[in-house]
Design a protein around this motif. Structure first.
Motif, PDB file in Angstrom:
ATOM      1  N   GLU A 167       0.824  -1.208   0.000  1.00  0.00           N
ATOM      2  CA  GLU A 167       0.000   0.000   0.000  1.00  0.00           C
ATOM      3  C   GLU A 167       0.863   1.267   0.000  1.00  0.00           C
ATOM      4  O   GLU A 167       0.575   2.223  -0.712  1.00  0.00           O
ATOM      5  CB  GLU A 167      -0.922  -0.003   1.216  1.00  0.00           C
ATOM      6  N   LEU A 168       1.926   1.274   0.795  1.00  0.00           N
ATOM      7  CA  LEU A 168       2.787   2.453   0.904  1.00  0.00           C
ATOM      8  C   LEU A 168       4.075   2.325   0.088  1.00  0.00           C
ATOM      9  O   LEU A 168       4.899   3.238   0.081  1.00  0.00           O
ATOM     10  CB  LEU A 168       3.149   2.708   2.370  1.00  0.00           C
ATOM     11  N   ASP A 169       4.269   1.187  -0.593  1.00  0.00           N
ATOM     12  CA  ASP A 169       5.493   0.909  -1.352  1.00  0.00           C
ATOM     13  C   ASP A 169       6.739   1.056  -0.486  1.00  0.00           C
ATOM     14  O   ASP A 169       7.707   1.729  -0.857  1.00  0.00           O
ATOM     15  CB  ASP A 169       5.596   1.803  -2.593  1.00  0.00           C
ATOM     16  N   LEU A 170       6.705   0.410   0.678  1.00  0.00           N
ATOM     17  CA  LEU A 170       7.833   0.428   1.601  1.00  0.00           C
ATOM     18  C   LEU A 170       8.281  -0.996   1.902  1.00  0.00           C
ATOM     19  O   LEU A 170       7.495  -1.935   1.804  1.00  0.00           O
ATOM     20  CB  LEU A 170       7.445   1.106   2.921  1.00  0.00           C
ATOM     21  N   LEU A 171       9.552  -1.120   2.292  1.00  0.00           N
ATOM     22  CA  LEU A 171      10.091  -2.390   2.758  1.00  0.00           C
ATOM     23  C   LEU A 171      10.384  -2.277   4.245  1.00  0.00           C
ATOM     24  O   LEU A 171      11.023  -1.314   4.679  1.00  0.00           O
ATOM     25  CB  LEU A 171      11.403  -2.718   2.038  1.00  0.00           C
ATOM     26  N   GLY A 172       9.926  -3.253   5.027  1.00  0.00           N
ATOM     27  CA  GLY A 172      10.278  -3.339   6.440  1.00  0.00           C
ATOM     28  C   GLY A 172      11.470  -4.270   6.574  1.00  0.00           C
ATOM     29  O   GLY A 172      11.348  -5.475   6.344  1.00  0.00           O
ATOM     30  N   LEU A 173      12.635  -3.721   6.903  1.00  0.00           N
ATOM     31  CA  LEU A 173      13.863  -4.507   6.948  1.00  0.00           C
ATOM     32  C   LEU A 173      14.160  -5.011   8.345  1.00  0.00           C
ATOM     33  O   LEU A 173      13.985  -4.280   9.319  1.00  0.00           O
ATOM     34  CB  LEU A 173      15.049  -3.662   6.470  1.00  0.00           C
TER      35      LEU A 173
END
Length: 109
Positions: A68-74
């Motif tokens: 949805e936010l085009d983010l990666l949780g690393l």
């Protein structure tokens, strides 16, 4: 003489996209092709909170992509040990892939 079977592990390295749906689709196809759980890792240029650019020189495991936010949780333990740990949520370092970079899909062991 005892015979041992050797196990081969598959992996693929692809250019790091800006859209998370590309990574999620590749993950689904990898799972379908090889019938195994997938580990996603990234390296390259990403943008963190406060628009700060970071270069990940080593592979860092992705804990969760956010389509949805085009983010990666690393899952970045080195970052979590630093002074900016309180900026992140859920124990993940949320970043936006800006490239250049690449991601690797491999069998989760």
């Amino acid at each position: 003489m005892e015979k041992r079977s050797m196990r081969v592990s598959e992996s693929v390295v692809l250019p790091l996209p800006r859209r998370m749906e590309v990574i999620v689709l590749a993950t689904l196809l990898f799972t379908e092709q090889y019938g195994v759980g997938v580990k996603i890792e990234v390296r390259g240029q990403v943008q963190g909170k406060r628009q700060q650019v970071h270069v990940l020189r080593e592979w860092v495991e992705v804990g969760e992509p956010d389509m949805e936010l085009d983010l990666l949780g690393l899952n970045d333990s080195e970052y979590a040990a630093g002074e900016n740990y309180d900026e992140e949520e859920d124990g993940l370092r949320w970043v936006n892939p800006t490239g250049p970079g690449e991601y690797r899909l491999s069998e989760r062991t």
